[in-house]
Write an enzyme that holds these catalytic residues in place. Structure first.
Site, PDB file in Angstrom:
ATOM      1  N   ASN A 175       0.811  -1.018   0.019  1.00  0.00           N
ATOM      2  CA  ASN A 175      -0.017  -0.064   0.053  1.00  0.00           C
ATOM      3  C   ASN A 175       0.891   1.234  -0.060  1.00  0.00           C
ATOM      4  OD1 ASN A 175       0.837  -0.771   2.725  1.00  0.00           O
ATOM      5  ND2 ASN A 175      -1.012   0.512   3.423  1.00  0.00           N
ATOM      6  N   VAL A 176       0.320   2.264  -0.633  1.00  0.00           N
ATOM      7  CA  VAL A 176       1.001   3.733  -0.812  1.00  0.00           C
ATOM      8  C   VAL A 176       0.074   4.601  -0.396  1.00  0.00           C
ATOM      9  CG1 VAL A 176       2.387   5.178  -2.464  1.00  0.00           C
ATOM     10  CG2 VAL A 176       2.246   2.683  -2.435  1.00  0.00           C
ATOM     11  N   GLU A 177       0.115   5.162   0.829  1.00  0.00           N
ATOM     12  CA  GLU A 177      -0.785   6.300   1.416  1.00  0.00           C
ATOM     13  C   GLU A 177      -0.302   7.629   0.672  1.00  0.00           C
ATOM     14  OE1 GLU A 177      -1.305   5.753   5.661  1.00  0.00           O
ATOM     15  OE2 GLU A 177      -2.337   3.820   5.357  1.00  0.00           O
ATOM     16  N   CYS A 191     -10.340  -5.268   0.453  1.00  0.00           N
ATOM     17  CA  CYS A 191     -11.503  -4.240   0.646  1.00  0.00           C
ATOM     18  C   CYS A 191     -12.405  -4.263  -0.441  1.00  0.00           C
ATOM     19  CB  CYS A 191     -10.994  -2.816   0.760  1.00  0.00           C
ATOM     20  SG  CYS A 191     -10.485  -1.998  -0.783  1.00  0.00           S
ATOM     21  N   CYS A 217      -4.258   0.885  -2.454  1.00  0.00           N
ATOM     22  CA  CYS A 217      -4.013  -0.378  -1.687  1.00  0.00           C
ATOM     23  C   CYS A 217      -3.073  -1.108  -2.139  1.00  0.00           C
ATOM     24  CB  CYS A 217      -5.371  -1.052  -1.508  1.00  0.00           C
ATOM     25  SG  CYS A 217      -6.660  -0.421  -0.429  1.00  0.00           S
ATOM     26  N   CYS A 267     -10.998  -3.155  -3.898  1.00  0.00           N
ATOM     27  CA  CYS A 267     -10.084  -4.157  -4.514  1.00  0.00           C
ATOM     28  C   CYS A 267     -10.533  -5.208  -4.910  1.00  0.00           C
ATOM     29  CB  CYS A 267      -8.861  -4.015  -3.440  1.00  0.00           C
ATOM     30  SG  CYS A 267      -7.826  -2.865  -3.418  1.00  0.00           S
ATOM     31  N   GLU A 324      -3.161  -4.113  -3.030  1.00  0.00           N
ATOM     32  CA  GLU A 324      -3.746  -4.752  -4.316  1.00  0.00           C
ATOM     33  C   GLU A 324      -3.734  -4.092  -5.605  1.00  0.00           C
ATOM     34  OE1 GLU A 324      -5.227  -4.361  -1.441  1.00  0.00           O
ATOM     35  OE2 GLU A 324      -6.370  -6.277  -0.901  1.00  0.00           O
TER      36      GLU A 324
END
Ligand code: THU
Length: 138
Positions: free
Chosen positions: A47-49, A91, A58, A94, A60
């Protein structure tokens, strides 16, 4: 040709390693994903916020970037884990993204104690690429 057989332990190990590369300074929930493809390749993502929160990617999403970048194929089996090493169920968004590249038969890891589930159980009656042609008015 038959789909390759997933090595779930290997996928979980790769997903845990991917989680260690996550960028999650806001939630501190690191997530890693690893998948077996129909080509027999293993792909990964984390994940990359984002400071805007809602634009967070996410694990995925990154996984699918890795899929396309590494020759494509269909997803056969996916393991997603949080930074605690335990499985995380994809989620809703995803699930739809995974459906595009794995279809209803895609196997989703549920951890060592439970059998994997098909994506069709997590996203029943999914809307997918086939519906576009079937429902187009042109
Ligand atoms: N997250 C994922 O990477 N995959 C999911 O399926 C659920 C949530 C991430 C997004 C965010 O960076 C963090 O988990 C907390 O929501």
């Amino acid at each position: 040709m038959d789909a390759p057989e997933p090595d779930w332990q290997a996928l979980r190990t790769r997903a845990r390693a991917a989680a260690a590369t996550s960028y999650a300074p806001y939630s501190n929930v690191t997530v890693g994903a690893a998948a077996l493809t129909s080509l027999g390749t293993i792909i990964e993502g984390a994940n990359v916020e984002n400071a805007s929160y809602g634009l967070t990617l996410c694990a995925e999403c990154a996984l699918l970037g890795d899929l396309v970048r590494n020759g494509g194929g269909q997803l056969v089996a996916v393991a997603v884990v949080a930074g605690d090493g335990e499985p995380l169920t994809p989620c809703g968004r995803c699930r739809q993204l995974l459906f595009e590249h794995g279809g209803p038969q895609l196997l989703i890891d549920q951890g060592e104690l439970r059998a994997p589930v098909r994506l069709s159980a997590l996203l029943p009656d999914a809307f997918g690429p086939n519906d576009l042609g079937a429902r187009s008015q042109t």
